[in-house]
Design an enzyme around this catalytic site. Structure first.
Site, PDB file in Angstrom:
ATOM      1  N   GLU A  54       1.016  -1.482   0.243  1.00  0.00           N
ATOM      2  CA  GLU A  54      -0.482  -0.060  -0.042  1.00  0.00           C
ATOM      3  C   GLU A  54       0.659   0.991   0.000  1.00  0.00           C
ATOM      4  O   GLU A  54       0.472   2.561   0.087  1.00  0.00           O
ATOM      5  CB  GLU A  54      -0.622   0.162   0.850  1.00  0.00           C
ATOM      6  CG  GLU A  54      -2.216  -1.063   1.309  1.00  0.00           C
ATOM      7  CD  GLU A  54      -2.648  -1.452   2.902  1.00  0.00           C
ATOM      8  OE1 GLU A  54      -3.729  -0.268   2.961  1.00  0.00           O
ATOM      9  OE2 GLU A  54      -2.191  -1.931   3.045  1.00  0.00           O
ATOM     10  N   SER A  65      -6.514  -3.065   1.854  1.00  0.00           N
ATOM     11  CA  SER A  65      -6.854  -2.837   0.571  1.00  0.00           C
ATOM     12  C   SER A  65      -7.315  -3.770  -0.022  1.00  0.00           C
ATOM     13  O   SER A  65      -7.428  -3.729  -1.356  1.00  0.00           O
ATOM     14  CB  SER A  65      -5.934  -1.216   0.215  1.00  0.00           C
ATOM     15  OG  SER A  65      -5.630  -0.445   0.023  1.00  0.00           O
ATOM     16  N   TYR A  71      -9.212   2.655  -5.312  1.00  0.00           N
ATOM     17  CA  TYR A  71      -8.848   3.503  -5.835  1.00  0.00           C
ATOM     18  C   TYR A  71      -8.852   3.379  -7.382  1.00  0.00           C
ATOM     19  O   TYR A  71      -8.125   4.586  -7.874  1.00  0.00           O
ATOM     20  CB  TYR A  71      -7.093   3.814  -5.368  1.00  0.00           C
ATOM     21  CG  TYR A  71      -7.357   2.864  -4.022  1.00  0.00           C
ATOM     22  CD1 TYR A  71      -7.399   3.662  -3.360  1.00  0.00           C
ATOM     23  CD2 TYR A  71      -6.937   1.503  -3.882  1.00  0.00           C
ATOM     24  CE1 TYR A  71      -7.086   3.312  -1.606  1.00  0.00           C
ATOM     25  CE2 TYR A  71      -6.382   1.265  -2.645  1.00  0.00           C
ATOM     26  CZ  TYR A  71      -6.588   2.296  -1.448  1.00  0.00           C
ATOM     27  OH  TYR A  71      -7.175   2.174  -0.106  1.00  0.00           O
ATOM     28  N   ARG A 113     -10.885   2.679  11.590  1.00  0.00           N
ATOM     29  CA  ARG A 113     -11.967   2.764  11.109  1.00  0.00           C
ATOM     30  C   ARG A 113     -12.339   0.765  10.717  1.00  0.00           C
ATOM     31  O   ARG A 113     -11.430   0.279  10.522  1.00  0.00           O
ATOM     32  CB  ARG A 113     -11.937   2.714   9.123  1.00  0.00           C
ATOM     33  CG  ARG A 113     -12.747   3.261   8.480  1.00  0.00           C
ATOM     34  CD  ARG A 113     -12.919   2.849   6.932  1.00  0.00           C
ATOM     35  NE  ARG A 113     -12.889   2.505   6.475  1.00  0.00           N
ATOM     36  CZ  ARG A 113     -11.505   1.586   5.397  1.00  0.00           C
ATOM     37  NH1 ARG A 113     -10.844   2.643   5.573  1.00  0.00           N
ATOM     38  NH2 ARG A 113     -11.278   0.530   4.857  1.00  0.00           N
ATOM     39  N   ASP A 131     -14.889  -2.274   9.403  1.00  0.00           N
ATOM     40  CA  ASP A 131     -15.306  -3.383   8.140  1.00  0.00           C
ATOM     41  C   ASP A 131     -16.464  -3.374   8.390  1.00  0.00           C
ATOM     42  O   ASP A 131     -16.151  -4.722   8.323  1.00  0.00           O
ATOM     43  CB  ASP A 131     -14.238  -2.657   6.117  1.00  0.00           C
ATOM     44  CG  ASP A 131     -13.614  -2.192   6.716  1.00  0.00           C
ATOM     45  OD1 ASP A 131     -13.736  -0.372   6.824  1.00  0.00           O
ATOM     46  OD2 ASP A 131     -11.778  -1.922   5.697  1.00  0.00           O
ATOM     47  N   GLU A 155     -13.618  -6.008   9.123  1.00  0.00           N
ATOM     48  CA  GLU A 155     -11.702  -5.976   9.427  1.00  0.00           C
ATOM     49  C   GLU A 155     -11.825  -4.649  10.406  1.00  0.00           C
ATOM     50  O   GLU A 155     -12.626  -4.077   9.602  1.00  0.00           O
ATOM     51  CB  GLU A 155     -10.799  -5.864   9.205  1.00  0.00           C
ATOM     52  CG  GLU A 155     -10.979  -4.715   7.349  1.00  0.00           C
ATOM     53  CD  GLU A 155      -9.329  -5.433   6.479  1.00  0.00           C
ATOM     54  OE1 GLU A 155      -8.138  -4.918   7.388  1.00  0.00           O
ATOM     55  OE2 GLU A 155      -9.937  -4.975   5.659  1.00  0.00           O
ATOM     56  N   ASN A 205      -8.887  -1.167  10.716  1.00  0.00           N
ATOM     57  CA  ASN A 205      -7.986  -1.034   9.830  1.00  0.00           C
ATOM     58  C   ASN A 205      -7.590   0.474  11.707  1.00  0.00           C
ATOM     59  O   ASN A 205      -8.289   1.207  11.363  1.00  0.00           O
ATOM     60  CB  ASN A 205      -8.259   0.176   8.916  1.00  0.00           C
ATOM     61  CG  ASN A 205      -8.899  -0.649   7.642  1.00  0.00           C
ATOM     62  OD1 ASN A 205      -7.984  -1.029   7.220  1.00  0.00           O
ATOM     63  ND2 ASN A 205     -10.243  -1.037   8.168  1.00  0.00           N
ATOM     64  N   GLY A 261      -6.817   4.771   5.304  1.00  0.00           N
ATOM     65  CA  GLY A 261      -6.587   5.789   4.074  1.00  0.00           C
ATOM     66  C   GLY A 261      -6.497   7.534   5.012  1.00  0.00           C
ATOM     67  O   GLY A 261      -7.900   7.739   5.480  1.00  0.00           O
TER      68      GLY A 261
END
Length: 311
Positions: free
Chosen positions: A23, A149, A215, A254, A256, A269, A271, A275
């Protein structure tokens, strides 16, 4: 939000971006955005890249008041950079060593959530003594244990494609996790300190929200607010914070989810260094509550940990 006195006491910031993970490109983009925002509100910011020579020496001798970590994946999220900052005595954003290490390991995250009765898909960790296929029906989600990602993630709809997906995941990690594929919508919830940000519902024409959808694909759509009923929105936010705290995650992050058509949540998961680009999800949710990007950066900095423990 951090007041002027707080800002002045932590004015010299080491911005950690780049690194050697899969990443790296996204991390560098996050770094540029954060540097511009913090510089614009009066911080002295120096970007340091662990992939560059002299990284540790500069951290040690730079006289930094705090480190802002936007190293995505790898050493930036698995506890390694956090351990280094602890040793050097530099306060830093995000979770500590333990919270970072646990959240980076999708299998251990799942094990803890299951022990606490939190909703998450079943998992089948491929180890030398574990045989294929997994003990649950198709389709399957095959993923590296410690990547972000959606790198190396595959959706498998027939058993004869399983080994190919496992091999693709092993390019990025020595450990591979297989889960039953949960049909539903993709949602994410960010938080800063105890502030739970609005959920985001993600739509993509692709098979799932993979790296390209994240992305590169302009057809990906983000809905914030997500449109959930108020009761479900509140419950999802509470579950996000509970799941993060269960792993020792703090500061900001964050979480998910997949929500089934009946709005049943499944934790995927956490994070710990999400980002921070112009199209990233935490900044998007922050805008919904009236925070500018600079506000978000300052609020994250207000949560810096002082290098004194593992949380």
């Amino acid at each position: 939000m951090m007041n002027r006195r707080d800002r002045d006491s932590k004015n010299h910031i080491a911005l950690l971006a780049g690194g050697i993970s899969s990443e790296r490109a996204v991390s560098l983009e996050s770094g540029r955005a954060v540097q511009e925002a913090l510089t614009g509100v009066g911080y002295r910011v120096e970007t340091l890249d662990p992939a560059e020579p002299g990284f540790i020496d500069r951290l040690r001798t730079g006289g930094f008041d705090a480190a802002f970590n936007v190293l995505h994946g790898g050493v930036g999220e698995n506890g390694s950079i956090q351990g280094l900052l602890e040793i050097l005595g530099i306060p830093y954003t995000g979770s500590g060593v333990l919270g970072s290490a646990l959240s980076c390991d999708k299998n251990r995250s799942k094990t803890l959530w299951q022990a606490l009765g939190l909703p998450t898909p079943a998992g089948w960790l491929l180890e030398p003594d574990v045989s294929l296929p997994p003990p649950f029906p198709l389709p399957w989600c095959v993923k590296p244990v410690d990547q972000g990602s959606s790198v190396g993630v595959s959706r498998v709809t027939s058993a004869d494609r399983l080994q190919e997906a496992v091999d693709a995941a092993r390019v990025y990690s020595g450990q591979v996790l297989i889960e039953p594929w949960i049909a539903g919508g993709e949602y994410t919830v960010g938080f800063v300190g105890e502030v739970i940000l609005p959920s985001i519902r993600i739509e993509t024409p692709r098979e799932f929200y993979d790296y390209v959808a994240k992305y590169e694909d302009p057809a990906t759509r983000y809905h914030c607010p997500s449109g959930l009923p108020a009761q479900d929105e509140a419950a999802l936010g509470e579950l996000a914070l509970r799941a993060a705290r269960a792993l020792g995650v703090s500061g900001w992050g964050r979480v998910d989810f997949i929500l089934t058509p009946r709005l049943e949540p499944h934790l995927i998961e956490v994070n710990v260094a999400p980002g921070m680009t112009g199209h990233s999800l935490v900044p998007m949710a922050a805008r919904t509550v009236g925070w500018s990007f600079a506000d978000l950066c300052r609020n994250i900095l207000a949560q810096v940990r002082g290098g004194s423990g593992d949380g």
